[in-house]
Write a protein that holds these residues in place. Structure first.
Motif, mmCIF file in Angstrom:
data_model
loop_
_atom_site.group_PDB
_atom_site.id
_atom_site.type_symbol
_atom_site.label_atom_id
_atom_site.label_comp_id
_atom_site.label_asym_id
_atom_site.label_seq_id
_atom_site.Cartn_x
_atom_site.Cartn_y
_atom_site.Cartn_z
ATOM 1 N N ASP A 127 0.847 -1.207 0.000
ATOM 2 C CA ASP A 127 0.000 0.000 0.000
ATOM 3 C C ASP A 127 0.877 1.249 0.000
ATOM 4 N N GLU A 128 1.853 1.280 0.930
ATOM 5 C CA GLU A 128 2.689 2.476 1.083
ATOM 6 C C GLU A 128 3.526 2.726 -0.170
ATOM 7 N N CYS A 129 3.946 1.651 -0.824
ATOM 8 C CA CYS A 129 4.667 1.785 -2.095
ATOM 9 C C CYS A 129 3.814 2.550 -3.102
ATOM 10 N N ARG A 130 2.559 2.127 -3.242
ATOM 11 C CA ARG A 130 1.671 2.808 -4.200
ATOM 12 C C ARG A 130 1.410 4.250 -3.776
ATOM 13 N N HIS A 131 1.247 4.462 -2.448
ATOM 14 C CA HIS A 131 0.973 5.832 -1.974
ATOM 15 C C HIS A 131 2.128 6.774 -2.317
ATOM 16 N N SER A 132 3.348 6.313 -2.052
ATOM 17 C CA SER A 132 4.487 7.205 -2.288
ATOM 18 C C SER A 132 4.611 7.540 -3.769
ATOM 19 N N MET A 133 4.325 6.565 -4.638
ATOM 20 C CA MET A 133 4.356 6.854 -6.079
ATOM 21 C C MET A 133 3.251 7.854 -6.437
ATOM 22 N N MET A 134 2.088 7.659 -5.812
ATOM 23 C CA MET A 134 0.939 8.536 -6.074
ATOM 24 C C MET A 134 1.237 9.979 -5.626
ATOM 25 N N VAL A 205 -7.119 8.014 2.419
ATOM 26 C CA VAL A 205 -7.922 7.864 3.642
ATOM 27 C C VAL A 205 -8.455 6.429 3.766
ATOM 28 N N VAL A 206 -8.976 5.888 2.658
ATOM 29 C CA VAL A 206 -9.545 4.533 2.702
ATOM 30 C C VAL A 206 -8.474 3.507 3.098
ATOM 31 N N GLU A 207 -7.305 3.609 2.491
ATOM 32 C CA GLU A 207 -6.275 2.594 2.746
ATOM 33 C C GLU A 207 -5.553 2.801 4.079
ATOM 34 N N GLU A 208 -5.520 4.057 4.554
ATOM 35 C CA GLU A 208 -4.830 4.308 5.822
ATOM 36 C C GLU A 208 -5.637 3.840 7.027
#
Ligand SMILES: [Fe+2]
Ligand SMILES: [Fe+2]
Length: 311
Positions: A127-134, A205-208
């Motif tokens: 999840d965090e990998c995708r967030h940081s790219m986003m 927000v949903v994933e956190e």
């Protein structure tokens, strides 16, 4: 052989209880991850143009809101500041997430590889990998520079993420996640805000929500089971992390980049009653929880008060 007593059974139950509990919670979080996960690359329209007359962050959550300087700024300059602050917060988010990924990798290194607990930690890292790219893509989309934290804190975190204890790591995680999360909960439903920024904050927000659950449950367990020195150290390091967090929250270069005097802007943010209220409201859910599990005792509370995050 000595017979097994009632007490032995009870002790065994007490010892196994938290582990079973840990596995059950991880299973539920894995379920939720399977149902509500997003691929930001596909989900969001990265080719969309910036919308005229829209904010990049709700104005009330921009650091200078309601200060004398804010009142002197044109509406256009205020919106531009919101664009730079959104990029600054996204940069802070990436910094935190990269630290968190390393902490999670360290956390599972000695744990059973087939457990739900480890599987969930790996899911969270993804999840965090995708967030940081986003977040990185959002900064590029908005057309501002990125805003790294000051070098001294960048290096301090290099040490912390390498030596931090388990409860210290989860306390720092919550600090990074909960205050930004509070702001993002106000951002994604706000129609005054750019559609792309709303999309980014909604996914986050949903994933956190499940990350917060995972970290809270683990920290709650750790504050009961960890040795005393480790609990004391957690209070201290968490208080110090709160101080660093409030110093790094917005990179002062954002003010220069919208044509303001950096020192004047920083001084006004510091003196702003509205800003203090925003930061304390953002931290409230977290400080209530920390208080409940004993992270804010003694020296910890003094450090939190000094950080301005606790009234
Ligand atoms: Fe994240
Ligand atoms: Fe997270």
């Amino acid at each position: 052989m000595t017979p097994v007593t009632e007490l032995d059974v009870q002790l065994l139950r007490d010892a196994l209880g938290p582990l079973r509990d840990r596995e059950q919670i991880a299973e539920r979080l894995l379920d939720s991850s399977a149902k509500h996960s997003f691929d930001p690359d596909k989900e969001l329209d990265w080719d969309s143009a910036i919308e005229d007359g829209k904010w990049f962050w709700p104005p009330e959550l921009v650091s200078l809101y309601d200060t004398p300087l804010w009142r002197r700024m044109s509406e256009e300059q205020r919106m531009d500041l919101s664009r730079h602050e959104a990029a600054s917060l996204a940069s802070l988010g990436i910094w935190f997430e990269i630290i968190l990924m390393q902490l999670l990798v360290r956390h599972i290194y000695d744990r059973p590889v087939t457990s739900n607990h480890v599987r969930y930690a790996l899911t969270e890292i993804a999840d965090e990998c995708r967030h940081s790219m986003m977040f990185g893509r959002m900064i590029t989309w908005g057309g501002t520079p990125d805003y790294p934290v000051p070098r001294v804190y960048h290096n301090l975190a290099r040490v912390l993420k390498t030596v931090s204890t388990t409860p210290g790591s989860f306390a720092a995680t919550l600090l990074g996640e909960e205050i930004l999360d509070w702001m993002q909960r106000l951002t994604f439903p706000d129609e005054r805000v750019q559609t792309l920024v709303r999309g980014v904050t909604r996914i986050h927000v949903v994933e956190e929500a499940r990350h917060v659950r995972y970290a809270r449950e683990e920290l709650r367990r750790q504050m009961v089971t960890a040795p005393r020195w480790e609990r004391e150290l957690t209070r201290l390091s968490c208080g110090e992390a709160a101080r660093v967090f409030s110093v790094c929250f917005v990179n002062p270069r954002v003010y220069e980049n919208v044509g303001l005097d950096r020192h004047e802007a920083v001084a006004q943010v510091k003196a702003s009653g509205h800003r203090a209220e925003v930061m304390q409201s953002g931290a409230k859910r977290l400080t209530d929880f920390f208080d409940d599990i004993g992270v804010l005792n003694g020296v910890g509370r003094r450090l939190w008060k000094r950080s301005g995050l606790l009234a």
